[in-house]
Design a protein around this motif. Structure first.
Motif, mmCIF file in Angstrom:
data_model
loop_
_atom_site.group_PDB
_atom_site.id
_atom_site.type_symbol
_atom_site.label_atom_id
_atom_site.label_comp_id
_atom_site.label_asym_id
_atom_site.label_seq_id
_atom_site.Cartn_x
_atom_site.Cartn_y
_atom_site.Cartn_z
ATOM 1 N N LYS A 49 0.804 -1.221 0.000
ATOM 2 C CA LYS A 49 0.000 0.000 0.000
ATOM 3 C C LYS A 49 0.841 1.276 0.000
ATOM 4 C CE LYS A 49 -4.297 -1.457 0.116
ATOM 5 N NZ LYS A 49 -5.288 -1.019 -0.896
ATOM 6 N N PRO A 80 2.587 3.066 -2.298
ATOM 7 C CA PRO A 80 2.250 4.125 -3.264
ATOM 8 C C PRO A 80 0.934 4.828 -2.937
ATOM 9 C CG PRO A 80 3.013 2.157 -4.400
ATOM 10 C CD PRO A 80 2.800 1.765 -2.972
ATOM 11 N N GLU A 81 -0.040 4.043 -2.470
ATOM 12 C CA GLU A 81 -1.323 4.642 -2.106
ATOM 13 C C GLU A 81 -1.175 5.573 -0.913
ATOM 14 O OE1 GLU A 81 -5.676 3.108 -0.489
ATOM 15 O OE2 GLU A 81 -4.482 1.786 -1.784
ATOM 16 N N MET A 82 -0.354 5.183 0.061
ATOM 17 C CA MET A 82 -0.139 6.030 1.231
ATOM 18 C C MET A 82 0.577 7.318 0.851
ATOM 19 S SD MET A 82 0.593 3.435 4.433
ATOM 20 C CE MET A 82 1.907 2.484 3.664
ATOM 21 N N ARG A 99 0.231 8.838 -1.943
ATOM 22 C CA ARG A 99 -0.803 9.665 -2.577
ATOM 23 C C ARG A 99 -1.698 10.312 -1.516
ATOM 24 N NH1 ARG A 99 -2.165 6.149 -5.829
ATOM 25 N NH2 ARG A 99 -3.983 5.243 -4.812
ATOM 26 N N VAL A 100 -2.065 9.547 -0.487
ATOM 27 C CA VAL A 100 -2.892 10.073 0.597
ATOM 28 C C VAL A 100 -2.169 11.192 1.331
ATOM 29 C CG1 VAL A 100 -3.889 9.499 2.846
ATOM 30 C CG2 VAL A 100 -4.233 7.963 0.904
ATOM 31 N N PRO A 143 2.047 12.043 -4.487
ATOM 32 C CA PRO A 143 2.013 10.790 -5.249
ATOM 33 C C PRO A 143 3.319 10.558 -5.997
ATOM 34 C CG PRO A 143 0.720 12.476 -6.351
ATOM 35 C CD PRO A 143 1.095 13.033 -5.007
#
Length: 411
Positions: free
Chosen positions: A140, A142-144, A146-147, A151
């Motif tokens: 996760k 990359p998603e974190m 972005r959050v 990103p």
């Protein structure tokens, strides 16, 4: 970015720099400090800004989150691997508000440091990212990012890691992943390695493994403190493997004549990264000497040198795939009895009388593994202590008291 956010970021950046300098100064003031160690300290003291690392090595840099990706393949493709990690206790203040309350503090720290990186793309001065699918936090990542508002703008290559090592089908799938990694790294480095380049890179890393093995032997004998061993391994990704190998040999030559110190223990569990060397300092203060470990930040930096009987391109890629898959002792694998067998092997049993298992809060794979590991080790007659900690200094006295009690049972 608002002026308030900019002030907060600058304040955190300054405190992160202070953390690094404070730990570096503490290490330089040790009685066993030697000039041969300064090269490694200087690399770490310069900080983890990957734009600086890219300039230092003179190659495109690829960020990598776990060590299952064959390092020889990066080298053959003309790319420098940079292991993303975080040892700062301050950096999580920047990333923490956007992340789950209970998560791996090392990756929370790494995310905070990336938010401070001088590059504008959140990828640091990295040409691309390589992410083996080990634990859920890594998957996760990359998603974190972005959050957290930054990103990854560079290409991301996910390596689907088979979590059953002994199945032939898993080994075949991992070989396919290594081939795909070669193609990805070739696009970053601008060259697809031929057989000659693959062989040359394997030889470079065989030399590094030889120097590393000599260093590990000194640690086994109690001559090289675990603190210095971690400094050396943490600095691995901050410069070229060739220069690192040269300086490792110099350190090994320096410490051959030193006297062993402390009661030997085996250190297992979550990785330890500069400047958060708290556990290693506490072990020394308690009179314990980690003469062996299975940390991916220390002795598991290499799974071992890659050798192959088949000198074809396919043969060398297959040898890399097997070494990095079969040789890995990450707790995310389902069939991982070799991890415990490594600790209780006849070669190790005479070196230590107990195991210190340190786990970071939120590091679920290691936390789960500790449950089965404890009983197996006690059945083998080994003392066992589990330390659960976070990226803070507040629990230091409590941990030290427990370690001192553990030390008294080893006499």
């Amino acid at each position: 970015m608002s002026q308030r956010e900019d002030r907060i970021k600058n304040k955190i950046r300054a405190r992160c720099a202070e953390e690094i300098q404070e730990e570096a100064a503490l290490l330089r003031a040790r009685a066993d400090h030697a000039p041969e160690l300064d090269w490694f300290l200087d690399l770490l003291a310069a900080g983890p800004d990957s734009s600086v690392i890219a300039e230092r090595v003179g190659r495109p840099v690829a960020a990598v989150l776990c060590l299952q990706a064959p390092l020889e393949l990066f080298h053959a493709c003309g790319v420098h691997p940079y292991k993303i990690f975080g040892g700062s206790q301050t950096a999580p203040r920047l990333s923490g508000p956007s992340l789950p309350a209970v998560m791996c503090p090392m990756l929370r720290s790494a995310l905070g440091l990336l938010l401070l990186d001088s590059a504008e793309d959140g990828g640091a001065g990295c040409a691309g990212w390589v992410i083996p699918t080990t634990c859920d936090w890594v998957v996760k990542f990359p998603e974190m990012m972005r959050v957290c508002g930054r990103p990854i703008e560079r290409p991301v290559h996910m390596m689907e890691l088979p979590h059953l090592k002994d199945r032939p089908g898993s080994q075949e799938r991992w070989l396919e992943e290594v081939y795909a990694l070669r193609d990805f790294l070739s696009s970053l480095g601008g060259r697809k390695p031929d057989r000659r380049q693959l062989l040359a890179s394997m030889q470079v890393y065989q030399e590094a493994w030889g120097a590393f093995s000599e260093l590990t032997a000194l640690k086994r004998e109690g001559r090289l403190p675990a603190l210095w061993f971690s400094v050396i391994t943490n600095a691995f990704f901050f410069d070229s493997v060739e220069r690192w190998t040269e300086h490792v040999r110099a350190v090994a030559a320096k410490f051959r004549g030193t006297e062993p110190a402390g009661k030997g223990v085996f250190l297992a569990g979550s990785p330890i990264f500069f400047p958060n060397l708290k556990i290693l300092h506490l072990l020394e203060d308690a009179g314990l000497n980690p003469v062996a470990d299975d940390l991916c930040s220390a002795e598991r930096l290499f799974p071992g040198a890659v050798f192959c009987d088949d000198p074809s391109e396919h043969g060398m890629l297959k040898a890399m795939a097997q070494r990095y898959h079969q040789g890995c002792l990450c707790p995310t694998f389902a069939d991982n009895d070799r991890r415990v067998n490594n600790i209780v092997s006849p070669a190790n049993r005479g070196l230590f009388g107990g195991v210190v298992f340190q786990v970071l809060k939120g590091c679920h794979p290691f936390d789960l593994e500790s449950l089965s590991l404890e009983q197996r080790l006690k059945d083998e007659g080994l003392k066992y202590i589990k330390l659960e900690t976070d990226y803070t200094a507040e629990d230091s006295q409590n941990l030290l008291t427990r370690l001192e009690a553990c030390r008294s049972t080893l006499d």
